[in-house]
Design a protein around this motif. Structure first.
Motif, PDB file in Angstrom:
ATOM      1  N   ASN A   2     -55.892   7.477  24.939  1.00 35.81           N
ATOM      2  CA  ASN A   2     -54.612   7.274  25.603  1.00 35.81           C
ATOM      3  C   ASN A   2     -54.577   8.116  26.864  1.00 35.81           C
ATOM      4  O   ASN A   2     -54.403   9.323  26.820  1.00 35.81           O
ATOM      5  CB  ASN A   2     -53.475   7.675  24.647  1.00 35.81           C
ATOM      6  CG  ASN A   2     -52.133   7.335  25.238  1.00 35.81           C
ATOM      7  OD1 ASN A   2     -52.057   6.954  26.403  1.00 35.81           O
ATOM      8  ND2 ASN A   2     -51.086   7.483  24.470  1.00 35.81           N
ATOM      9  N   ASP A   3     -54.731   7.483  27.988  1.00 35.95           N
ATOM     10  CA  ASP A   3     -54.818   8.259  29.227  1.00 35.95           C
ATOM     11  C   ASP A   3     -53.443   8.710  29.723  1.00 35.95           C
ATOM     12  O   ASP A   3     -53.319   9.293  30.780  1.00 35.95           O
ATOM     13  CB  ASP A   3     -55.563   7.476  30.302  1.00 35.95           C
ATOM     14  CG  ASP A   3     -54.831   6.237  30.758  1.00 35.95           C
ATOM     15  OD1 ASP A   3     -55.177   5.704  31.794  1.00 35.95           O
ATOM     16  OD2 ASP A   3     -53.887   5.813  30.052  1.00 35.95           O
ATOM     17  N   LYS A   4     -52.416   8.397  28.949  1.00 34.79           N
ATOM     18  CA  LYS A   4     -51.100   8.900  29.332  1.00 34.79           C
ATOM     19  C   LYS A   4     -50.935  10.364  28.962  1.00 34.79           C
ATOM     20  O   LYS A   4     -50.128  11.072  29.521  1.00 34.79           O
ATOM     21  CB  LYS A   4     -50.003   8.071  28.644  1.00 34.79           C
ATOM     22  CG  LYS A   4     -49.850   6.688  29.270  1.00 34.79           C
ATOM     23  CD  LYS A   4     -48.848   5.859  28.517  1.00 34.79           C
ATOM     24  CE  LYS A   4     -48.673   4.515  29.211  1.00 34.79           C
ATOM     25  NZ  LYS A   4     -47.812   3.623  28.441  1.00 34.79           N
ATOM     26  N   LYS A   5     -51.708  10.786  27.961  1.00 34.25           N
ATOM     27  CA  LYS A   5     -51.616  12.182  27.540  1.00 34.25           C
ATOM     28  C   LYS A   5     -52.502  13.071  28.411  1.00 34.25           C
ATOM     29  O   LYS A   5     -53.597  12.684  28.789  1.00 34.25           O
ATOM     30  CB  LYS A   5     -52.094  12.300  26.085  1.00 34.25           C
ATOM     31  CG  LYS A   5     -51.113  11.732  25.070  1.00 34.25           C
ATOM     32  CD  LYS A   5     -50.349  12.853  24.382  1.00 34.25           C
ATOM     33  CE  LYS A   5     -49.615  12.361  23.151  1.00 34.25           C
ATOM     34  NZ  LYS A   5     -48.567  11.373  23.476  1.00 34.25           N
ATOM     35  N   LEU A   6     -51.988  14.237  28.687  1.00 37.31           N
ATOM     36  CA  LEU A   6     -52.790  15.224  29.398  1.00 37.31           C
ATOM     37  C   LEU A   6     -53.812  15.813  28.434  1.00 37.31           C
ATOM     38  O   LEU A   6     -53.570  15.885  27.231  1.00 37.31           O
ATOM     39  CB  LEU A   6     -51.900  16.371  29.889  1.00 37.31           C
ATOM     40  CG  LEU A   6     -50.916  16.105  31.029  1.00 37.31           C
ATOM     41  CD1 LEU A   6     -49.936  17.276  31.126  1.00 37.31           C
ATOM     42  CD2 LEU A   6     -51.647  15.920  32.339  1.00 37.31           C
ATOM     43  N   GLY A 273     -46.466  25.819  32.483  1.00 35.24           N
ATOM     44  CA  GLY A 273     -46.811  24.454  32.089  1.00 35.24           C
ATOM     45  C   GLY A 273     -47.076  24.351  30.594  1.00 35.24           C
ATOM     46  O   GLY A 273     -47.496  25.317  29.960  1.00 35.24           O
ATOM     47  N   ASP A 274     -46.805  23.175  30.027  1.00 34.00           N
ATOM     48  CA  ASP A 274     -47.178  22.940  28.635  1.00 34.00           C
ATOM     49  C   ASP A 274     -47.938  21.618  28.546  1.00 34.00           C
ATOM     50  O   ASP A 274     -48.261  21.023  29.565  1.00 34.00           O
ATOM     51  CB  ASP A 274     -45.952  22.977  27.709  1.00 34.00           C
ATOM     52  CG  ASP A 274     -44.989  21.823  27.952  1.00 34.00           C
ATOM     53  OD1 ASP A 274     -45.380  20.838  28.613  1.00 34.00           O
ATOM     54  OD2 ASP A 274     -43.847  21.901  27.471  1.00 34.00           O
ATOM     55  N   ASP A 275     -48.222  21.179  27.319  1.00 37.19           N
ATOM     56  CA  ASP A 275     -49.077  19.996  27.168  1.00 37.19           C
ATOM     57  C   ASP A 275     -48.384  18.704  27.596  1.00 37.19           C
ATOM     58  O   ASP A 275     -49.017  17.644  27.624  1.00 37.19           O
ATOM     59  CB  ASP A 275     -49.598  19.894  25.731  1.00 37.19           C
ATOM     60  CG  ASP A 275     -50.603  21.008  25.431  1.00 37.19           C
ATOM     61  OD1 ASP A 275     -51.098  21.634  26.388  1.00 37.19           O
ATOM     62  OD2 ASP A 275     -50.865  21.264  24.251  1.00 37.19           O
ATOM     63  N   ASN A 276     -47.112  18.795  27.931  1.00 38.48           N
ATOM     64  CA  ASN A 276     -46.416  17.626  28.474  1.00 38.48           C
ATOM     65  C   ASN A 276     -46.336  17.669  29.998  1.00 38.48           C
ATOM     66  O   ASN A 276     -45.807  16.751  30.607  1.00 38.48           O
ATOM     67  CB  ASN A 276     -45.003  17.536  27.907  1.00 38.48           C
ATOM     68  CG  ASN A 276     -45.017  17.343  26.405  1.00 38.48           C
ATOM     69  OD1 ASN A 276     -45.613  16.402  25.915  1.00 38.48           O
ATOM     70  ND2 ASN A 276     -44.420  18.277  25.676  1.00 38.48           N
ATOM     71  N   TYR A 343     -40.721  10.854  29.941  1.00 35.68           N
ATOM     72  CA  TYR A 343     -42.063  11.413  30.029  1.00 35.68           C
ATOM     73  C   TYR A 343     -42.400  11.781  31.464  1.00 35.68           C
ATOM     74  O   TYR A 343     -43.017  12.808  31.736  1.00 35.68           O
ATOM     75  CB  TYR A 343     -43.097  10.423  29.478  1.00 35.68           C
ATOM     76  CG  TYR A 343     -43.194  10.462  27.980  1.00 35.68           C
ATOM     77  CD1 TYR A 343     -43.888  11.480  27.340  1.00 35.68           C
ATOM     78  CD2 TYR A 343     -42.568   9.499  27.193  1.00 35.68           C
ATOM     79  CE1 TYR A 343     -43.977  11.541  25.961  1.00 35.68           C
ATOM     80  CE2 TYR A 343     -42.650   9.543  25.808  1.00 35.68           C
ATOM     81  CZ  TYR A 343     -43.352  10.561  25.192  1.00 35.68           C
ATOM     82  OH  TYR A 343     -43.430  10.626  23.836  1.00 35.68           O
ATOM     83  N   GLU A 344     -42.001  10.917  32.382  1.00 38.82           N
ATOM     84  CA  GLU A 344     -42.332  11.172  33.778  1.00 38.82           C
ATOM     85  C   GLU A 344     -41.649  12.427  34.306  1.00 38.82           C
ATOM     86  O   GLU A 344     -42.276  13.265  34.949  1.00 38.82           O
ATOM     87  CB  GLU A 344     -41.940   9.958  34.626  1.00 38.82           C
ATOM     88  CG  GLU A 344     -42.423  10.081  36.056  1.00 38.82           C
ATOM     89  CD  GLU A 344     -42.172   8.813  36.866  1.00 38.82           C
ATOM     90  OE1 GLU A 344     -42.588   7.735  36.404  1.00 38.82           O
ATOM     91  OE2 GLU A 344     -41.539   8.913  37.937  1.00 38.82           O
TER      92      GLU A 344
END
Length: 488
Positions: A2-6, A273-276, A343-344
């Motif tokens: 899932n390339d939406k996740k960092l 920063g965090d994982d989102n 999310y954005e």
RNA sequence: CGGGGCGUAGCGUAGCCCGGUAUCGCGCCUGCUUUGGGAGCAGGAGGUCGCCGGUUCAAAUCCGGCCGCCCCGACCA
């Protein structure tokens, strides 16, 4: 996949950083190796940093000026240590207008030389001092390895340059600015820093003493976030910056220089920063509040957009923060589901999101989601500006507290053997407070063996466990308690 | 500059060993239905396969040269 996740910070901190900077659209790689384009999201943060700092400089008596980008190559050579430090990374212009230049021009890596050559023209008497100048500028340093914001060939910064009658006055200026930087980093960026003195090997090329602000990133590495130098009379002697004193004698002036750069944006990312994605402290967020209206039918869409407009109006016209109006954006994009918008905006790091749907409207409320904790709460539309303003202020404080707790949890203040120190540096890393005998050879050996360096000799308030008595490496009596860490 | 890796659509990739004009995902455009935590369906656009040369009927693929980028070191706000 899932390339939406960092990429997560735990999996690969470095990859996480790069992805966050690129995907949050803070910056992008440029066609020129080692240079970057700062995009509006990143530049907006820099602009807020500039504004806050510029106000602080002005409030302490400094004035802005601008000096040329090009410096005669010979200027760089007038101060021995300075040229040694900066010549290797200088970009040099040899041609102009199609012709070979009589003297090559260095693209400034820093402006001490050209500024003090000008000060020399302007100063005759002690009455002309102090000179308190700041400039906002770009500088170029030809680095071998670059990273977005943290190290690029060209970067933006401010450089303060002052000239004083006495050493003590220059020293007081140097320390005052150090404190000013610390205040900004802690209160503005919510990034706790340790202030202290640099060791001889880490000090600025040409300075008497260098002080710095050191912050801990989430990978436990140190980031030098700002420096303040007492230059002594080194540059005054090199550029013949003299004045006649009250008693009639000719004296060399005492200089200071100090700077912070767009590197702070990288520090902000790696602190919060965090994982989102990004989490921007409210004071530096170009947008503090994003309103996401939610609708099903066309009829609802019209109603919700109107209501969102009213909420924005109420927030932005509220004067409870004086001239510092709430910075609010409505995300009215169609054809995009609310979740996708959430999310954005989380990726971009907007501190507070207000969700406004038909159900909220019926209740006279909205749903507020904090970016820092991701907690949600329903807020009444009555008195919303006060509530939102207070919430943002709370978040600002919470973010600083959380960052400080993280730093302390990854600091080692009790006595430590050198063997254990090596293990720590090979593992997760830390800020290690330990004794040092003051010998540069020991410093070099530790760097060689562990890649850790002395970040600073911290000011006493940071040495809460009491001064170390013996050197961690040699066991000899300690001259200083220092902080060891790997650094960016 | 030393060691390693990689250049294929805006992004990420498959194909390369074993030659036959390029795969898939995301994104983008159009339409319809959707919209309270990353929408679905249908249709569509988009490519000098890093560059130059060679071999061949034919090169993303084989050969030679060059360029660029990334990672690890030396250097650093």
């Amino acid at each position: 996949m899932n390339d939406k996740k960092l990429t997560t910070r735990a999996a690969d901190f470095s990859a996480w950083y790069n992805e966050t900077v690129l995907r949050a659209e803070l910056a992008d790689y440029s066609p020129v190796r080692g240079c970057m384009v700062i995009r509006p999201n990143g530049y907006g943060i820099w602009e807020r940093m500039q504004r806050a700092l510029d106000d602080m400089f002005k409030a302490t008596g400094h004035r802005n000026a601008y000096f040329p980008l090009f410096i005669p190559e010979s200027f760089l050579h007038k101060e021995a240590q300075h040229v040694e430090g900066f010549a290797p990374e200088a970009a040099v212009v040899t041609h102009g207008g199609g012709k070979l230049l009589e003297e090559p021009l260095v693209v400034r890596p820093t402006s001490e030389t050209i500024i003090y050559s000008m000060f020399a023209k302007w100063v005759q008497s002690y009455r002309d001092l102090p000179i308190l100048i700041n400039q906002w500028a770009n500088v170029v340093r030809w680095e071998m390895r670059t990273r977005l914001f943290l190290r690029t060939l060209e970067f933006l910064w401010q450089e303060g340059h002052t000239a004083h009658v006495t050493h003590d006055e220059a020293e007081a200026e140097t320390r005052m600015i150090l404190g000013l930087y610390r205040t900004f980093m802690e209160e503005g960026m919510a990034m706790p820093v340790i202030t202290g003195l640099k060791s001889e090997s880490e000090k600025f090329a040409g300075a008497l003493r260098t002080y710095s602000c050191e912050a801990m990133m989430q990978d436990n590495k140190a980031l030098q976030a700002g420096t303040s130098h007492n230059l002594g009379q080194n540059f005054a002697k090199a550029f013949d910056l003299k004045f006649q004193s009250e008693s009639g004698s000719m004296e060399y002036a005492w200089n200071t220089s100090w700077g912070v750069s767009t590197r702070m944006v990288g520090g902000l990312v790696m602190t919060h920063g965090d994982d989102n994605g990004l989490r921007i402290p409210p004071k530096l967020a170009p947008t503090e509040v994003v309103i996401v209206p939610i609708w099903k039918s066309e009829d609802e869409r019209a109603r919700l957009l109107e209501a969102a407009g009213q909420v924005k109006q109420a927030l932005t016209t509220w004067g409870g923060r004086g001239d510092d109006r709430l910075r609010v954006h409505i995300d009215a994009r169609e054809g995009m589901k609310p979740g996708a918008k959430y999310y954005e905006w989380e990726l971009v790091g907007v501190p507070l999101r207000l969700e406004l749907g038909p159900r909220d409207l019926a209740n006279g409320s909205c749903m507020a989601a904090r970016r820092d904790t991701r907690e949600k709460a329903s807020l009444s539309l009555d008195g919303l500006p006060e509530t939102v303003s207070a919430l943002l202020a709370t978040m600002q404080g919470d973010m600083l507290r959380a960052a400080r707790e993280r730093r302390e949890a990854n600091s080692i203040r009790e006595a430590i053997s050198y063997d254990r120190f090596k293990e720590v540096m090979e593992g997760d890393g830390a800020f290690v407070y330990a004794g040092w005998n003051g010998d540069p050879a020991v410093e070099a050996k530790v760097k060689e063996e562990t890649k850790a360096t002395i970040r600073c000799i911290p000011e006493p308030e940071f040495v809460t466990q009491g001064a170390a008595t013996t050197c961690m490496v040699t066991g000899e009596p300690a001259k200083h308690t220092v902080i060891w860490a790997k650094a960016y």
